[in-house]
Design an enzyme around this catalytic site. Structure first.
Site, PDB file in Angstrom:
ATOM      1  N   ASP A  44       0.845  -1.201   0.000  1.00 20.22           N
ATOM      2  CA  ASP A  44       0.000   0.000   0.000  1.00 20.22           C
ATOM      3  C   ASP A  44       0.879   1.250   0.000  1.00 20.22           C
ATOM      4  OD1 ASP A  44       0.834  -0.169   2.618  1.00 20.22           O
ATOM      5  OD2 ASP A  44      -1.155   0.053   3.510  1.00 20.22           O
ATOM      6  N   SER A  45       2.204   1.065   0.017  1.00 16.17           N
ATOM      7  CA  SER A  45       3.136   2.180  -0.213  1.00 16.17           C
ATOM      8  C   SER A  45       2.895   2.791  -1.592  1.00 16.17           C
ATOM      9  CB  SER A  45       4.593   1.700  -0.097  1.00 16.17           C
ATOM     10  OG  SER A  45       4.819   0.595  -0.947  1.00 16.17           O
ATOM     11  N   ASP A  83      -1.003  -6.158  -0.272  1.00 14.86           N
ATOM     12  CA  ASP A  83      -1.387  -5.575   1.014  1.00 14.86           C
ATOM     13  C   ASP A  83      -2.893  -5.391   1.134  1.00 14.86           C
ATOM     14  OD1 ASP A  83       0.853  -5.243   2.566  1.00 14.86           O
ATOM     15  OD2 ASP A  83       1.248  -3.186   1.912  1.00 14.86           O
ATOM     16  N   LYS A 113      -1.050  -9.473   2.855  1.00  8.12           N
ATOM     17  CA  LYS A 113      -0.303  -9.022   4.040  1.00  8.12           C
ATOM     18  C   LYS A 113      -1.171  -8.017   4.790  1.00  8.12           C
ATOM     19  CE  LYS A 113       3.410  -6.079   3.693  1.00  8.12           C
ATOM     20  NZ  LYS A 113       2.880  -4.909   4.439  1.00  8.12           N
ATOM     21  N   GLU A 115      -1.104  -5.417   8.512  1.00  7.98           N
ATOM     22  CA  GLU A 115      -0.297  -4.835   9.574  1.00  7.98           C
ATOM     23  C   GLU A 115      -0.944  -5.085  10.935  1.00  7.98           C
ATOM     24  OE1 GLU A 115       0.345  -0.671   8.781  1.00  7.98           O
ATOM     25  OE2 GLU A 115       1.083  -1.061   6.756  1.00  7.98           O
ATOM     26  N   GLU A 182       9.491  -4.082  10.057  1.00 11.39           N
ATOM     27  CA  GLU A 182       9.888  -2.778   9.492  1.00 11.39           C
ATOM     28  C   GLU A 182      10.431  -1.867  10.593  1.00 11.39           C
ATOM     29  OE1 GLU A 182       7.011  -0.973   6.901  1.00 11.39           O
ATOM     30  OE2 GLU A 182       8.137   0.910   6.774  1.00 11.39           O
TER      31      GLU A 182
HETATM   32  O1  KIV Z   1       3.551  -1.095   1.655  1.00 11.28           O
HETATM   33  C1  KIV Z   1       4.696  -1.537   1.554  1.00 11.28           C
HETATM   34  O2  KIV Z   1       5.417  -1.286   0.586  1.00 11.28           O
HETATM   35  C2  KIV Z   1       5.208  -2.368   2.634  1.00 11.28           C
HETATM   36  C3  KIV Z   1       6.682  -2.597   2.671  1.00 11.28           C
HETATM   37  C4  KIV Z   1       7.361  -1.380   3.147  1.00 11.28           C
HETATM   38  C5  KIV Z   1       7.036  -3.780   3.460  1.00 11.28           C
HETATM   39  O3  KIV Z   1       4.472  -2.789   3.463  1.00 11.28           O
END
Ligand code: KIV
Length: 280
Positions: A44-45, A83, A113, A115, A182
């Site tokens: 989600d970056s 994500d 994934k 968090e 992280e």
């Molecule tokens: O969103 C993302 O790119 C991430 C990485 C920084 C692990 O979660």
């Protein structure tokens, strides 16, 4: 060779480091896959790197599916992880399972994934029970930026360090196949890695994790924003891109581009006829 959650687990057992990069589009996915990427994370970056938001909070399920399906079309061998964005799993176990399912069905993800630690164990367990491999993410979890009061290293004090250890054990126990760590101190990440049966993938977590992940905009210096301390620049692609853009603008202004080799031909007699007809 096709990389899967099983091959990643085997890499931990064999002591072979795991490689992961963020990826958000078809062409980059193809390049990364052809370069030997073992896993690609549609993070989600993308809210920061692709959409220009200051954080990841505004990213939607539609954004994630859109980018994940593009990566799906470019990735062949790499394990594709996507994500779950902010508020797609926090409110309920039902949301978590249904949205994880959408990332698989509509985005083509092979794993998801999310968090958070022990508080999200029910979500992790339910997603895993739905036969969707799920990766945890602990330490600096950017979706909690407003709780942390900024993007800060986590697990440095006693309370934080013990919480991180207990969260990791809870996430593993809930059925995660791996955990991203992280921005946590290197020694803490190494201790955790030695305790866990599942692989740890570090980003700003030192060299003692089972694998590494980087945001590719950071490692290729193509992100206009400030890069974190841990993000080594492996190639200054940003500078090469700027050079290329500037050369194109310059040659276009000068009229030296396009040259004859970039142009298409037409029969000379036909051209004569056209010129005579239009008196040019
Ligand atoms: O969103 C993302 O790119 C991430 C990485 C920084 C692990 O979660």
């Amino acid at each position: 060779m096709k990389h899967t959650v099983t091959t990643l687990k085997q890499q931990k057992i064999n002591g072979e480091k795991i490689t992961m990069l963020t990826c958000y589009d078809y062409s980059t996915a193809k390049l990364m896959d052809e370069s030997g990427a073992e896993s690609l994370l549609v993070g989600d970056s993308l809210g920061n790197t692709m959409l220009g938001y200051p954080d990841t909070l505004a990213v939607t399920m539609e954004d994630m599916i859109h980018h994940c399906s593009a990566v799906r079309r470019g990735a062949k061998d790499a394990l594709l992880i996507c994500d779950l964005p902010f508020m797609s799993y926090q409110a309920s176990v039902y949301d978590a399972v249904m949205n994880a399912g959408r990332l698989v069905k509509e985005g083509g993800a092979e794993a998801v994934k999310l968090e958070g630690g022990a508080e999200y164990a029910p979500q992790i367990r339910a997603i895993a029970n739905a036969q969707i491999p799920v990766c945890g993410h602990l330490g600096l979890t950017p979706q909690s930026v407003n709780v942390f009061g900024g993007f800060k290293v986590q697990g440095k004090d006693e309370t934080g360090a013990f919480k991180l250890m207990e969260d990791a054990l809870a996430v593993q126990e809930a059925g995660a196949f791996a955990i991203v760590l992280e921005c946590v101190p290197a020694e803490l990440a190494a201790l955790l890695t030695s305790l866990l049966a599942i692989p740890t993938i570090g980003i700003g977590a030192g060299n003692g994790t089972d694998g590494q992940v980087l945001v590719y905009h950071d490692m290729l210096a193509i992100y206009g924003g400030k890069s974190p301390k841990f993000a080594k620049i492996f190639a200054d692609v940003g500078a090469v891109m700027k050079e290329g853009f500037a050369a194109y603008f310059r040659e276009t202004k000068e009229g030296s581009f396009p040259a004859p080799e970039h142009s298409y031909c037409i029969d000379a007699e036909l051209m004569e006829k056209l010129r005579a007809h239009y008196k040019r």
